[in-house]
Design a protein around this motif. Structure first.
Motif, PDB file in Angstrom:
ATOM      1  N   VAL A  47     -39.399 102.138 -14.283  1.00 46.06           N
ATOM      2  CA  VAL A  47     -40.081 100.957 -13.723  1.00 46.06           C
ATOM      3  C   VAL A  47     -40.096  99.832 -14.749  1.00 46.06           C
ATOM      4  CG1 VAL A  47     -42.318 100.055 -12.960  1.00 46.06           C
ATOM      5  CG2 VAL A  47     -41.477 102.228 -12.045  1.00 46.06           C
ATOM      6  N   GLU A  48     -40.413 100.155 -16.015  1.00 44.90           N
ATOM      7  CA  GLU A  48     -40.422  99.139 -17.072  1.00 44.90           C
ATOM      8  C   GLU A  48     -39.039  98.526 -17.262  1.00 44.90           C
ATOM      9  OE1 GLU A  48     -41.905 101.373 -20.397  1.00 44.90           O
ATOM     10  OE2 GLU A  48     -43.960 100.682 -20.068  1.00 44.90           O
ATOM     11  N   LEU A  49     -38.005  99.368 -17.274  1.00 45.75           N
ATOM     12  CA  LEU A  49     -36.640  98.857 -17.454  1.00 45.75           C
ATOM     13  C   LEU A  49     -36.219  97.980 -16.279  1.00 45.75           C
ATOM     14  CD1 LEU A  49     -35.026 102.091 -18.880  1.00 45.75           C
ATOM     15  CD2 LEU A  49     -35.198  99.907 -20.087  1.00 45.75           C
ATOM     16  N   LYS A  50     -36.551  98.392 -15.069  1.00 47.81           N
ATOM     17  CA  LYS A  50     -36.223  97.610 -13.873  1.00 47.81           C
ATOM     18  C   LYS A  50     -36.934  96.264 -13.911  1.00 47.81           C
ATOM     19  CE  LYS A  50     -34.364  97.524  -9.692  1.00 47.81           C
ATOM     20  NZ  LYS A  50     -32.959  97.567  -9.441  1.00 47.81           N
ATOM     21  N   SER A  90     -41.626  97.866 -23.493  1.00 46.70           N
ATOM     22  CA  SER A  90     -43.010  97.604 -23.937  1.00 46.70           C
ATOM     23  C   SER A  90     -43.344  98.579 -25.047  1.00 46.70           C
ATOM     24  CB  SER A  90     -44.000  97.757 -22.785  1.00 46.70           C
ATOM     25  OG  SER A  90     -44.215  99.120 -22.495  1.00 46.70           O
ATOM     26  N   ASN A  91     -44.446  98.316 -25.748  1.00 46.08           N
ATOM     27  CA  ASN A  91     -44.804  99.201 -26.854  1.00 46.08           C
ATOM     28  C   ASN A  91     -45.322 100.558 -26.366  1.00 46.08           C
ATOM     29  OD1 ASN A  91     -47.411  98.251 -26.045  1.00 46.08           O
ATOM     30  ND2 ASN A  91     -48.181  98.799 -28.065  1.00 46.08           N
ATOM     31  N   THR A  92     -45.518 100.718 -25.072  1.00 48.62           N
ATOM     32  CA  THR A  92     -45.964 102.005 -24.535  1.00 48.62           C
ATOM     33  C   THR A  92     -44.804 102.852 -24.009  1.00 48.62           C
ATOM     34  OG1 THR A  92     -46.358 101.041 -22.349  1.00 48.62           O
ATOM     35  CG2 THR A  92     -48.223 101.078 -23.887  1.00 48.62           C
ATOM     36  N   SER A  93     -43.596 102.332 -24.066  1.00 48.87           N
ATOM     37  CA  SER A  93     -42.425 103.054 -23.561  1.00 48.87           C
ATOM     38  C   SER A  93     -42.127 104.293 -24.391  1.00 48.87           C
ATOM     39  CB  SER A  93     -41.189 102.152 -23.598  1.00 48.87           C
ATOM     40  OG  SER A  93     -41.357 101.036 -22.792  1.00 48.87           O
ATOM     41  N   ASP A  94     -41.698 105.358 -23.724  1.00 52.95           N
ATOM     42  CA  ASP A  94     -41.180 106.546 -24.388  1.00 52.95           C
ATOM     43  C   ASP A  94     -39.756 106.220 -24.826  1.00 52.95           C
ATOM     44  OD1 ASP A  94     -39.393 109.153 -23.985  1.00 52.95           O
ATOM     45  OD2 ASP A  94     -41.421 109.772 -24.597  1.00 52.95           O
ATOM     46  N   LEU A  95     -39.505 106.224 -26.127  1.00 57.29           N
ATOM     47  CA  LEU A  95     -38.225 105.736 -26.646  1.00 57.29           C
ATOM     48  C   LEU A  95     -37.040 106.574 -26.169  1.00 57.29           C
ATOM     49  CD1 LEU A  95     -39.178 104.646 -30.288  1.00 57.29           C
ATOM     50  CD2 LEU A  95     -39.331 103.371 -28.154  1.00 57.29           C
ATOM     51  N   ASP A  96     -37.165 107.892 -26.181  1.00 55.15           N
ATOM     52  CA  ASP A  96     -36.058 108.722 -25.701  1.00 55.15           C
ATOM     53  C   ASP A  96     -35.769 108.445 -24.228  1.00 55.15           C
ATOM     54  OD1 ASP A  96     -34.591 110.234 -27.521  1.00 55.15           O
ATOM     55  OD2 ASP A  96     -36.144 111.756 -27.686  1.00 55.15           O
ATOM     56  N   SER A  97     -36.803 108.263 -23.437  1.00 57.31           N
ATOM     57  CA  SER A  97     -36.601 107.960 -22.012  1.00 57.31           C
ATOM     58  C   SER A  97     -35.865 106.646 -21.825  1.00 57.31           C
ATOM     59  CB  SER A  97     -37.937 107.922 -21.268  1.00 57.31           C
ATOM     60  OG  SER A  97     -38.485 109.208 -21.173  1.00 57.31           O
ATOM     61  N   VAL A  98     -36.148 105.672 -22.683  1.00 58.63           N
ATOM     62  CA  VAL A  98     -35.444 104.384 -22.596  1.00 58.63           C
ATOM     63  C   VAL A  98     -33.948 104.614 -22.778  1.00 58.63           C
ATOM     64  CG1 VAL A  98     -35.111 102.130 -23.705  1.00 58.63           C
ATOM     65  CG2 VAL A  98     -37.426 102.978 -23.294  1.00 58.63           C
ATOM     66  N   CYS A  99     -33.565 105.411 -23.772  1.00 55.57           N
ATOM     67  CA  CYS A  99     -32.137 105.698 -24.016  1.00 55.57           C
ATOM     68  C   CYS A  99     -31.547 106.524 -22.875  1.00 55.57           C
ATOM     69  CB  CYS A  99     -31.950 106.430 -25.338  1.00 55.57           C
ATOM     70  SG  CYS A  99     -32.411 105.466 -26.789  1.00 55.57           S
ATOM     71  N   HIS A 100     -32.245 107.577 -22.467  1.00 61.25           N
ATOM     72  CA  HIS A 100     -31.728 108.464 -21.418  1.00 61.25           C
ATOM     73  C   HIS A 100     -31.505 107.715 -20.119  1.00 61.25           C
ATOM     74  CE1 HIS A 100     -33.722 112.142 -23.570  1.00 61.25           C
ATOM     75  NE2 HIS A 100     -32.650 111.698 -24.200  1.00 61.25           N
ATOM     76  N   ILE A 101     -32.438 106.858 -19.757  1.00 65.38           N
ATOM     77  CA  ILE A 101     -32.344 106.156 -18.476  1.00 65.38           C
ATOM     78  C   ILE A 101     -31.396 104.963 -18.564  1.00 65.38           C
ATOM     79  CG2 ILE A 101     -33.653 104.845 -16.762  1.00 65.38           C
ATOM     80  CD1 ILE A 101     -36.045 106.720 -17.490  1.00 65.38           C
ATOM     81  N   SER A 102     -31.443 104.224 -19.660  1.00 64.20           N
ATOM     82  CA  SER A 102     -30.583 103.041 -19.795  1.00 64.20           C
ATOM     83  C   SER A 102     -29.119 103.406 -19.982  1.00 64.20           C
ATOM     84  CB  SER A 102     -31.023 102.185 -20.979  1.00 64.20           C
ATOM     85  OG  SER A 102     -32.302 101.685 -20.765  1.00 64.20           O
ATOM     86  N   ILE A 103     -28.856 104.531 -20.619  1.00 62.16           N
ATOM     87  CA  ILE A 103     -27.477 104.907 -20.927  1.00 62.16           C
ATOM     88  C   ILE A 103     -27.147 106.211 -20.199  1.00 62.16           C
ATOM     89  CG2 ILE A 103     -25.803 105.303 -22.770  1.00 62.16           C
ATOM     90  CD1 ILE A 103     -27.985 103.880 -24.618  1.00 62.16           C
TER      91      ILE A 103
END
Length: 168
Positions: A47-50, A90-103
C-alpha cells in the motif's frame, strides 16, 4: 586502476538498465501482493509503495546520485554484486518487504542511504554541506530498531539499498 574504473562504469550502467527492466516486475509484484498478501506487513508495504507511485513522490536526480555510492559502500569486498535502490516509502516500512515487493523475493535490504550522520534524522540528500554532500548508511537492523530517530525519512530523502548479496 583503469580497468577497475571501466568495470565500475559497466556495473553502474547495467545496474541502471537492470533497475529499469526490473521496475515492470516490481509493479506486477505490488499488484500481486495487494490482491493476495501473505502477511499484514507485506500488505502495508505494498500500500505504501502504491501510494508513493501514485503521488510520484520520488527523489530528484541529485539525491539519487548522492545515495548510490552510499549503497555500494555497503557491499564491500571484491565480490560480484548487484544493487537496486528503492525510495523508502516511510520510516515505518519493513525494509525487506520494500525490496521483495518492489523487485522480487530474491532481493534483500541491507539498510538505507540517507543524509547526515547515521544516528541523525533525514534531511535533503542533495545537500552541499562540506563541499560535496553529507551522506550515511544505516543498517537494516539499526534502522528498524531505532525508527523514532528517523521520523523525517521518506521517499524523497532516503533509499532502501537492495541486493541479492545482502543476507535475508
Amino acid at each position: 586502476m583503469r580497468r577497475s574504473k571501466y568495470l565500475l562504469g559497466l556495473a553502474l550502467y547495467f545496474a541502471v538498465q537492470g533497475a529499469q527492466a526490473e521496475n515492470f516486475q516490481g509493479q506486477d509484484n505490488i499488484e500481486r501482493v495487494l490482491a493476495s498478501p501473505s502477511s499484514e506487513v507485506e500488505f502495508n508495504t505494498a500500500v505504501e509503495l502504491k501510494k508513493m507511485q501514485a503521488l510520484a513522490d520520488t527523489p530528484n536526480q541529485e539525491a539519487i546520485n548522492a545515495a548510490r555510492p552510499v549503497c555500494y559502500s555497503a557491499l564491500v569486498g571484491n565480490n560480484n554484486h548487484s544493487l537496486i535502490m528503492v525510495p523508502l516509502p516511510s520510516n515505518t516500512s519493513d525494509l525487506d518487504s520494500v525490496c521483495h515487493i518492489s523487485i522480487n523475493s530474491g532481493w534483500h535490504a541491507g539498510g538505507i542511504a540517507k543524509s547526515n550522520y547515521f544516528t541523525q534524522n533525514c534531511s535533503t540528500l542533495d545537500n552541499t554541506l562540506y563541499g560535496g554532500g553529507y551522506t550515511s548508511y544505516v543498517t537494516e537492523t539499526y534502522f528498524e530498531s531505532n525508527r523514532s530517530k528517523y521520523s523525517s525519512c521518506n521517499s524523497t530523502n532516503s533509499f532502501v539499498c537492495c541486493s541479492p548479496q545482502f543476507p535475508n
